[in-house]
Design an enzyme around this catalytic site. Structure first.
Site, PDB file in Angstrom:
ATOM      1  N   ASP A  13      37.911  48.656  35.829  1.00  0.00           N
ATOM      2  CA  ASP A  13      38.693  47.961  37.561  1.00  0.00           C
ATOM      3  C   ASP A  13      39.957  48.800  36.814  1.00  0.00           C
ATOM      4  OD1 ASP A  13      36.344  46.357  37.105  1.00  0.00           O
ATOM      5  OD2 ASP A  13      37.725  44.895  36.299  1.00  0.00           O
ATOM      6  N   ASP A  51      37.041  45.017  40.247  1.00  0.00           N
ATOM      7  CA  ASP A  51      36.587  43.795  40.654  1.00  0.00           C
ATOM      8  C   ASP A  51      36.839  44.306  42.124  1.00  0.00           C
ATOM      9  OD1 ASP A  51      35.985  41.081  38.667  1.00  0.00           O
ATOM     10  OD2 ASP A  51      39.058  41.257  39.662  1.00  0.00           O
ATOM     11  N   HIS A  53      36.494  41.342  44.948  1.00  0.00           N
ATOM     12  CA  HIS A  53      36.090  39.872  45.351  1.00  0.00           C
ATOM     13  C   HIS A  53      35.677  39.285  47.060  1.00  0.00           C
ATOM     14  CE1 HIS A  53      36.523  38.461  41.481  1.00  0.00           C
ATOM     15  NE2 HIS A  53      37.883  38.615  41.038  1.00  0.00           N
ATOM     16  N   HIS A  74      43.133  38.406  44.213  1.00  0.00           N
ATOM     17  CA  HIS A  74      43.357  40.163  44.083  1.00  0.00           C
ATOM     18  C   HIS A  74      42.317  40.826  44.140  1.00  0.00           C
ATOM     19  CE1 HIS A  74      41.691  38.096  40.682  1.00  0.00           C
ATOM     20  NE2 HIS A  74      40.730  39.110  40.415  1.00  0.00           N
ATOM     21  N   LYS A  99      32.176  43.784  40.959  1.00  0.00           N
ATOM     22  CA  LYS A  99      31.377  42.373  40.148  1.00  0.00           C
ATOM     23  C   LYS A  99      32.806  41.564  40.383  1.00  0.00           C
ATOM     24  CE  LYS A  99      34.462  43.470  35.948  1.00  0.00           C
ATOM     25  NZ  LYS A  99      35.675  42.905  36.891  1.00  0.00           N
ATOM     26  N   CYS A 138      38.223  41.526  31.384  1.00  0.00           N
ATOM     27  CA  CYS A 138      37.117  42.181  31.772  1.00  0.00           C
ATOM     28  C   CYS A 138      37.021  43.286  30.617  1.00  0.00           C
ATOM     29  CB  CYS A 138      36.942  43.216  32.848  1.00  0.00           C
ATOM     30  SG  CYS A 138      37.284  42.359  34.529  1.00  0.00           S
TER      31      CYS A 138
HETATM   32  C1  VGL Z   1      40.742  40.719  35.527  1.00  0.00           C
HETATM   33  C2  VGL Z   1      41.926  39.172  36.179  1.00  0.00           C
HETATM   34  C3  VGL Z   1      41.039  38.392  36.790  1.00  0.00           C
HETATM   35  C4  VGL Z   1      40.118  41.908  35.045  1.00  0.00           C
HETATM   36  C5  VGL Z   1      39.725  40.364  36.903  1.00  0.00           C
HETATM   37  O1  VGL Z   1      39.744  43.238  35.765  1.00  0.00           O
HETATM   38  O2  VGL Z   1      40.639  41.911  33.961  1.00  0.00           O
HETATM   39  N1  VGL Z   1      41.179  39.968  35.265  1.00  0.00           N
HETATM   40  N2  VGL Z   1      39.960  39.207  37.545  1.00  0.00           N
HETATM   41 ZN    ZN Z   2      39.161  39.279  39.480  1.00  0.00          ZN
END
Ligand code: VGL
Ligand code: ZN
Length: 189
Positions: A13, A51, A53, A74, A99, A138
């Site tokens: 990420d 990430d 979403h 985000h 993901k 993550c």
């Molecule tokens: C993550 C917060 C929200 C990460 C993903 O990639 O660690 N942290 N979504």
């Molecule tokens: Zn996230």
């Protein structure tokens, strides 16, 4: 540690939204890029996760029409915030994982995406070397799942950053206790 062809680098990420100027900036998030770029060439196997979403993801807060999650929106699919940080080297022959695509599930771990373990095993991978963002979400959940799947796990300590200092430290402790090894990128040869 000498990197072998049984090691895979997992870059978690490293996206605009987790870096300075992003929607969910992690302190010094962008600092992970140079150690990752530096060690990448040593690995036969590289996996990049994002990430990724939908805009009504359950982890988002703020909009009353959405659910009551804990994060500002985000890494929304196909937006600039979800792109890899521009200075990250991204070889086209790497393996890419998206993901967090299920609106109703958090999916912090890359192992929530089916098929990853089998893919790595088929190529003889036994150890996963993890770098990226974020330490207590993550990275933590991916590291613990990797151990559960039977891999040994190394985290590159100068190539990860946490959302918050205290929770980051706690996550590091939790990983150490579970058997994760922490190494500086300078010690990967
Ligand atoms: C993550 C917060 C929200 C990460 C993903 O990639 O660690 N942290 N979504
Ligand atoms: Zn996230």
């Amino acid at each position: 540690m000498r990197i072998e062809d049984t090691d895979a680098l997992l870059v978690v990420d490293v996206q605009n939204d987790f870096c300075g100027g992003g929607a969910l900036p992690v302190p010094q998030g962008e600092a992970v890029v140079s150690p990752i770029n530096r060690i990448m060439g040593k690995f036969d196997h590289i996996i990049f996760s994002r990430d990724w979403h939908p805009e009504d993801h359950c982890s988002f807060s703020g909009n009353p029409e959405f659910r009551d999650g804990s994060w500002p929106p985000h890494c929304i699919q196909h937006t600039p915030g979800a792109e890899f940080r521009g200075d990250l080297r991204v070889p086209l022959d790497a393996y890419f994982i998206e993901k967090g695509t299920d609106p109703d599930a958090e999916q912090y771990s890359v192992f929530t995406v089916p098929g990853l373990t089998e893919r790595l095993r088929r190529r003889g991978v036994t150890q996963i070397v993890i770098a990226g963002l974020t330490m207590e979400y993550c990275v933590l959940h991916s590291a613990l799942d990797a151990l559960k799947e039977g891999f040994t796990v190394v985290v590159v300590e100068d190539a990860v950053r946490a959302v918050a200092e205290e929770s980051g430290r706690a996550a590091m402790e939790q990983m150490r206790k579970a058997g994760v090894q922490f190494l500086h990128s300078a010690n990967l040869t």
